[in-house]
Design an enzyme around this catalytic site. Structure first.
Site, PDB file in Angstrom:
ATOM      1  CD  GLU A 169       8.865 -12.976   9.084  1.00  0.00           C
ATOM      2  OE1 GLU A 169      10.070 -13.194   9.308  1.00  0.00           O
ATOM      3  OE2 GLU A 169       8.439 -12.654   7.958  1.00  0.00           O
ATOM      4  CG  ASP A 173       7.634 -13.983   4.376  1.00  0.00           C
ATOM      5  OD1 ASP A 173       8.376 -14.439   5.272  1.00  0.00           O
ATOM      6  OD2 ASP A 173       8.049 -13.272   3.441  1.00  0.00           O
TER       7      ASP A 173
END
Ligand SMILES: *[C@@H]1O[C@H](CO)[C@@H](O)[C@H](O)[C@H]1NC(C)=O
Length: 494
Positions: A243, A206
């Site tokens: 990401e 993330d």
């Protein structure tokens, strides 16, 4: 001459070292994001659906302890860590372990969504899903433990042109860890290695844009090879996809991270969404590749939507809310040889922050599985739509082949072969498509995997397509049909 030779060897080695093949079974290649699913449900799904239907992997939601946000329990609480203990709304470590073992046994790899850019944002009397206390105001997370000295000082990201701000300030007030510190790196590496011991195949990382490339590269370099106890070949590196939202025009580029991992390709999602959403002609897809600004195939995690952009992505992003276009976009992704493919599996939502279907006690509600394979109880289960799981079968069947005989009508009707193993056609127009096309397949009758399935008795529950001895087949996709796509391949001859 010898200098040139050395240079070539160096370049070749450099390229090889950078490419990590996802540790998937050789005949499988699609990962499904089971957003907010519990470990028990994922385990059941691996055994009874994902394994049998040829899915390669599952991406879980974050599984480590995170802040409880009462009373609404929004989905984004999972992106606010309190510790690296495995305890979440999805279950505890024992349940996770059991799930990973079951899924590995049926050839389905587990990829965990890991969050280590930051810890939770400010909240009075903060508690984690495992009951651990924290004092985010003072940047104190005793269950790790992290204290103030492990974080960047507080500032807000004013401009995404400013790489320093994006990486050192707080993303929406989330306490920003300083990954340049040995202690912080060690804690993160310990967590990732623990997951590897439990048998995972890799990680979706993330908020990577918010960390310095050198720091994440260091962390990855210290992560173990995958566990041979869980059936991985010795020396297999975890598959890491990061990401890094790069839609152009910012101070940070996705390519700053591609030398040491794959990247979730948001341009891919936008461009395919635009085409099938009626905002770009399908005929242009003939050249779909890096000239569109998407990442090279071996670096790209391709997808149509994820939990973020199905909420915030705007009109270019397709989701279950526009099912006809969405199924076409997924069929394109699963038939086009580019990237590692991830399918989204959502729960129904009417408000952006809405958490998963839940019981009165806030535990996550069961996934209702209906006889027709679809889901109920608030779960959308796009991966259980025939048009999508049958295309996972198509994707597996045509692996290793290239696109041939791309045809278009000059506008929004297109078709192509995958080697001599598969054929697909799309009608994105408000008129009927009725053409004789080269399917590249041997003569026979084939079952269209979009309108139906090849049954156990060899019959087809959908349209049958007759291919003659020259490979030609009559392709008919009416403008008002349930779906605007038709697909056949060698494994569905009837
Ligand atoms: C923070 O934690 C580190 C490492 O455990 C420790 O050495 C340091 O004294 C702590 N600092 C504060 C301000 O508590």
């Amino acid at each position: 001459m010898s200098l040139l030779g050395g240079l070539l060897v160096w370049v070749a080695l450099g390229t090889c070292a950078a490419v990590v093949q996802p540790p998937l079974l050789p005949d499988r290649s699609a990962i499904v994001q089971l957003f907010e699913w519990t470990f028990k449900e994922i385990e059941e799904e691996c055994k009874n659906f994902l394994g049998p239907y040829g899915f390669a992997g599952v991406q879980t939601s974050p599984i480590n302890e995170y802040i409880v946000i009462n009373p609404s329990r929004p989905w984004y609480e999972r992106y606010q860590p309190i510790s690296y203990k495995i305890i979440s709304r999805s279950g505890n470590e024992d349940e996770f372990k059991k799930m990973v073992e079951t899924c590995n046994k049926v050839g389905v790899r587990i990829f965990v969504d890991v969050v280590f850019n930051h810890m939770s944002g400010d909240a009075p009397n903060a508690r984690g899903t495992g009951g651990s206390p924290a004092d985010p105001k003072n940047k104190y997370y005793p269950a790790v433990p992290y204290n103030k000295s492990h974080f960047h000082s507080t500032c807000s990201i004013e401009s995404y042109q400013n790489a320093h701000e994006v990486r050192n300030c707080e993303l929406v007030g989330l306490r920003d860890l300083d990954q340049s510190q040995f202690y912080v790196r060690e804690k993160i590496i310990e967590y990732l290695n623990h997951l590897i011991d439990l048998g995972v195949g890799g990680f979706r990382v993330d908020a990577v844009k918010h960390m310095w490339p050198a720091d994440v590269q260091y962390i990855y370099s210290k992560v173990k090879s995958l566990s041979t106890v869980h059936g991985f070949k010795a020396g297999t590196k975890p598959y890491i996809y990061q990401e890094v939202i790069d839609l152009g025009g910012e101070g940070i580029k996705a390519t700053e991270y591609t030398d040491f991992g794959s990247v979730v390709d948001f341009v891919y999602s936008r461009e395919v969404g635009k085409a099938f959403g009626g905002r770009n002609q399908l005929k242009w897809l003939r050249s779909y590749g890096t000239s569109w600004g998407i990442l090279p195939s071996e670096k790209s995690l391709a997808f149509i939507d994820n939990h973020d952009n199905q909420r915030d992505g705007g009109e270019d992003i397709l989701s279950y809310k526009r099912p006809r276009e969405y199924k076409m976009a997924n069929a394109f992704m699963l038939s086009w040889p580019h990237g590692t493919k991830r399918i989204m599996s959502s729960y129904d939502f009417t408000e952006r922050d809405q958490g998963p279907p839940h019981n009165k006690d806030n535990s996550i509600a069961p996934v209702i599985r209906k006889p027709d394979m679809s889901c109920g109880g608030g779960w959308i289960c796009e991966h259980r739509w025939r048009q999508i799981y049958n295309m996972v079968g198509f994707n597996n069947a045509v692996k290793g082949t290239v696109v041939k005989n791309f045809w278009d009508n000059g506008n929004n009707q297109i078709a192509y072969c995958r080697g001599n193993k598969g054929f697909i056609a799309f009608n994105g127009e408000n008129s009927n498509m009725d053409v004789l096309l080269q399917t590249c397949l041997p003569a026979g009758t084939y079952c269209d995997v979009i309108s139906g399935s090849r049954q156990g008795n060899g019959r087809c529950s959908g349209k049958s397509i007759i291919v003659d001895s020259s490979g030609m087949g009559k392709i008919n996709i009416p403008r008002d049909g349930e779906d605007g796509v038709l697909a056949i391949h060698l494994n569905v001859r009837v």
